[in-house]
Design a protein around this motif. Structure first.
Motif, mmCIF file in Angstrom:
data_model
loop_
_atom_site.group_PDB
_atom_site.id
_atom_site.type_symbol
_atom_site.label_atom_id
_atom_site.label_comp_id
_atom_site.label_asym_id
_atom_site.label_seq_id
_atom_site.Cartn_x
_atom_site.Cartn_y
_atom_site.Cartn_z
ATOM 1 N N ILE A 43 -93.482 -89.294 -1.649
ATOM 2 C CA ILE A 43 -93.798 -88.014 -1.146
ATOM 3 C C ILE A 43 -94.204 -87.127 -2.180
ATOM 4 N N HIS A 44 -93.399 -87.213 -3.186
ATOM 5 C CA HIS A 44 -93.696 -86.384 -4.600
ATOM 6 C C HIS A 44 -95.148 -86.913 -5.167
ATOM 7 N N ALA A 45 -95.081 -88.034 -5.103
ATOM 8 C CA ALA A 45 -96.371 -88.631 -5.991
ATOM 9 C C ALA A 45 -97.625 -88.444 -5.081
ATOM 10 N N SER A 46 -97.400 -88.775 -3.790
ATOM 11 C CA SER A 46 -98.569 -88.347 -2.683
ATOM 12 C C SER A 46 -98.974 -87.119 -2.612
ATOM 13 N N ASN A 47 -98.198 -86.161 -2.980
ATOM 14 C CA ASN A 47 -98.643 -84.903 -2.765
ATOM 15 C C ASN A 47 -99.410 -84.352 -4.046
ATOM 16 N N ARG A 48 -99.073 -85.069 -4.976
ATOM 17 C CA ARG A 48 -99.601 -84.432 -6.415
ATOM 18 C C ARG A 48 -100.991 -85.395 -6.701
ATOM 19 N N LYS B 210 -102.158 -91.850 -1.318
ATOM 20 C CA LYS B 210 -101.095 -92.552 -0.806
ATOM 21 C C LYS B 210 -100.990 -93.738 -1.508
ATOM 22 N N GLU B 211 -102.115 -94.563 -1.724
ATOM 23 C CA GLU B 211 -102.100 -95.960 -2.271
ATOM 24 C C GLU B 211 -101.995 -95.692 -3.836
ATOM 25 N N GLU B 212 -102.423 -94.781 -4.277
ATOM 26 C CA GLU B 212 -101.994 -94.628 -5.622
ATOM 27 C C GLU B 212 -100.829 -94.161 -6.110
ATOM 28 N N ALA B 213 -100.158 -93.355 -5.243
ATOM 29 C CA ALA B 213 -98.847 -92.712 -5.262
ATOM 30 C C ALA B 213 -97.878 -94.105 -5.187
ATOM 31 N N GLN B 214 -98.171 -94.912 -4.086
ATOM 32 C CA GLN B 214 -97.345 -96.276 -3.961
ATOM 33 C C GLN B 214 -97.480 -96.992 -5.159
ATOM 34 N N ASP B 215 -98.543 -97.311 -5.856
ATOM 35 C CA ASP B 215 -98.896 -97.836 -7.168
ATOM 36 C C ASP B 215 -97.781 -97.334 -8.262
ATOM 37 N N VAL B 216 -98.045 -95.957 -8.205
ATOM 38 C CA VAL B 216 -97.095 -95.408 -9.344
ATOM 39 C C VAL B 216 -95.497 -95.630 -9.090
ATOM 40 N N ILE B 217 -95.287 -95.485 -8.036
ATOM 41 C CA ILE B 217 -93.912 -95.648 -7.833
ATOM 42 C C ILE B 217 -93.220 -96.995 -7.879
ATOM 43 N N HIS B 218 -94.235 -98.216 -7.573
ATOM 44 C CA HIS B 218 -93.850 -99.523 -7.952
ATOM 45 C C HIS B 218 -94.132 -100.005 -9.150
#
Length: 188
Positions: free
Chosen positions: A37-42, A46-54
């Motif tokens: 959620i934090h990455a997605s908001n920034r 959503k896909e890029e946020a998921q990639d960052v977390i993974h």
């Protein structure tokens, strides 16, 4: 049997450093949602946020023995995500500048390499045309154009009249225009 869900972040981190996959899974499940959620908001993606977390969790697993959590795990994870997001934003800015620069270059419609190639081809065509002129006409034309001599100087040097020089230069230009007219049009 050890209940991983009830362990603190500190205990899970210690188990992770020892290579405990179950501890890693609990950490992943505990923090993935919040970090996503934090990455997605920034990032607004959503896909890029998921990639960052993974990518973060892959890095954590690959470097588990060297993992250095100074205060608490949540702060460490949020800081890591923030740094990755800042890297992505910086990369986007560089990419955007590059694309704008490239677009500006394309909008100019100016390609120096293409012009240099065309210029060289045109010079070769002119040289070929000049070499095909009759001998005396070529000599007069080259003295006029390559050596920048006046008609009077050419007449004195070749022991002919100025009128003959003028006529030879004009005839050479007519022949070259005829031979090169279409080729110059194609080249330019």
């Amino acid at each position: 049997m050890l209940d991983y869900g009830s362990l603190s972040d500190f205990e899970l981190t210690d188990l992770l450093k020892e290579g405990d996959a179950a501890a890693y899974t609990v950490i992943y499940n505990r923090y993935f949602g919040e970090l996503f959620i934090h990455a997605s908001n920034r990032l607004n993606d959503k896909e890029e946020a998921q990639d960052v977390i993974h990518e973060l969790f892959v890095t954590i697993w690959n470097k588990k023995q060297d993992l250095l959590v100074k205060s608490d795990l949540a702060a460490y994870l949020y800081t890591s995500v923030r740094n990755r997001i800042l890297d992505i934003i910086a990369h986007r800015q560089v990419e955007s500048k590059y694309i704008n620069s490239l677009q500006g270059f394309l909008d100019q419609g100016y390609c120096i390499t293409d012009h240099l190639v065309r210029e060289r081809q045109l010079a070769e065509l002119i040289q070929k045309g000049v070499s095909e002129l009759p001998l005396k006409m070529r000599e007069v034309f080259e003295l006029s154009r390559k050596h920048c001599m006046s008609h009077k100087e050419i007449a004195v040097q070749l022991n002919i009249s100025e009128q003959t020089v003028r006529k030879q230069v004009n005839n050479a230009l007519k022949i070259l225009r005829g031979k090169l007219g279409i080729m110059v049009f194609i080249c330019i």
